[in-house]
Design an enzyme around this catalytic site. Structure first.
Site, PDB file in Angstrom:
ATOM      1  N   TRP A  44       0.830  -1.197   0.000  1.00 17.78           N
ATOM      2  CA  TRP A  44       0.000   0.000   0.000  1.00 17.78           C
ATOM      3  C   TRP A  44       0.870   1.255   0.000  1.00 17.78           C
ATOM      4  CZ3 TRP A  44      -0.435   4.158   3.288  1.00 17.78           C
ATOM      5  CH2 TRP A  44      -1.520   4.990   3.070  1.00 17.78           C
ATOM      6  N   HIS A  45       2.031   1.196   0.659  1.00 14.05           N
ATOM      7  CA  HIS A  45       2.914   2.353   0.734  1.00 14.05           C
ATOM      8  C   HIS A  45       3.627   2.628  -0.581  1.00 14.05           C
ATOM      9  CE1 HIS A  45       2.334   2.054   5.087  1.00 14.05           C
ATOM     10  NE2 HIS A  45       2.659   3.331   5.087  1.00 14.05           N
ATOM     11  N   GLY A  46       3.723   1.642  -1.449  1.00 14.76           N
ATOM     12  CA  GLY A  46       4.359   1.865  -2.732  1.00 14.76           C
ATOM     13  C   GLY A  46       4.712   0.562  -3.407  1.00 14.76           C
ATOM     14  N   PHE A 183       4.857  10.087  -2.416  1.00 16.49           N
ATOM     15  CA  PHE A 183       4.134   9.016  -3.113  1.00 16.49           C
ATOM     16  C   PHE A 183       3.201   9.570  -4.153  1.00 16.49           C
ATOM     17  CE2 PHE A 183       5.153   7.266   1.083  1.00 16.49           C
ATOM     18  CZ  PHE A 183       5.909   6.190   0.669  1.00 16.49           C
TER      19      PHE A 183
END
Length: 183
Positions: A44-46, A183
């Protein structure tokens, strides 16, 4: 964690962990569900390998914590806070890494041999981290996060002076972009 990541934590719990089965079923299914939830939380963070490794690392860390807590009642020991803090900090190095070379560097950097520990190094680490750990223990046992501010004036002065010195020595001296803006 609970204040900053409340929506992410709730989302991971409600839409990943519980649909995977949560803690229903065997212990191994619970461990699998924790690992997969953290792995997907890393994604989810990248979409980069460092985030996948970070999620996998934290999934394994949660599993090891649960096992240690079950066998040794780990969370009730005085060692639990500093040990988990150090392991969590190492995980944040994975999160911030920009390449596999940096991850490899982090791994070799923290692979100390006993001869590399000098008394000077141990003194510096103890001098600056031990008061913070003791403060957290005091706050946890009293149930009051502001307990130090309710002490005598000289105690508050000593504590705030320590924090000021700590910030001057280890504080960030150059501006950096908030991590989530990247992001």
């Amino acid at each position: 964690w609970q204040r900053w990541h409340i929506s992410l934590s709730s989302w991971l719990r409600d839409y990943l962990y519980i649909p995977l089965g949560g803690n229903r079923g065997s212990r191994w299914f619970t461990y699998r569900n924790l690992f997969l939830t953290m792995l997907l939380g890393g994604l989810w963070h990248g979409a980069a390998w460092n985030f996948v490794l970070w999620g996998a690392y934290h999934g394994l860390l949660l599993i090891l914590y649960k096992i240690a807590n079950r066998w040794f009642r780990f969370s009730r020991t005085m060692l639990a806070i500093p040990i988990m803090f150090l392991f969590t900090l190492y995980g944040w190095l994975l999160f911030r890494a920009e390449s596999f070379q940096q991850i490899q560097y982090f791994t070799t950097y923290f692979n100390f041999t006993p001869s590399e520990f000098s008394t000077d190094f141990i003194f510096k680490i103890s001098f600056f981290t031990l008061p913070l750990v003791l403060m957290q223990i005091w706050q946890a046992r009293s149930g009051d996060l502001l307990i130090v501010l309710k002490q005598k004036t000289w105690i508050v002065t000593v504590w705030l002076t320590f924090l000021l010195i700590w910030l001057v020595i280890y504080g960030v001296r150059e501006p950096s972009e908030f991590i989530y803006f990247q992001f």
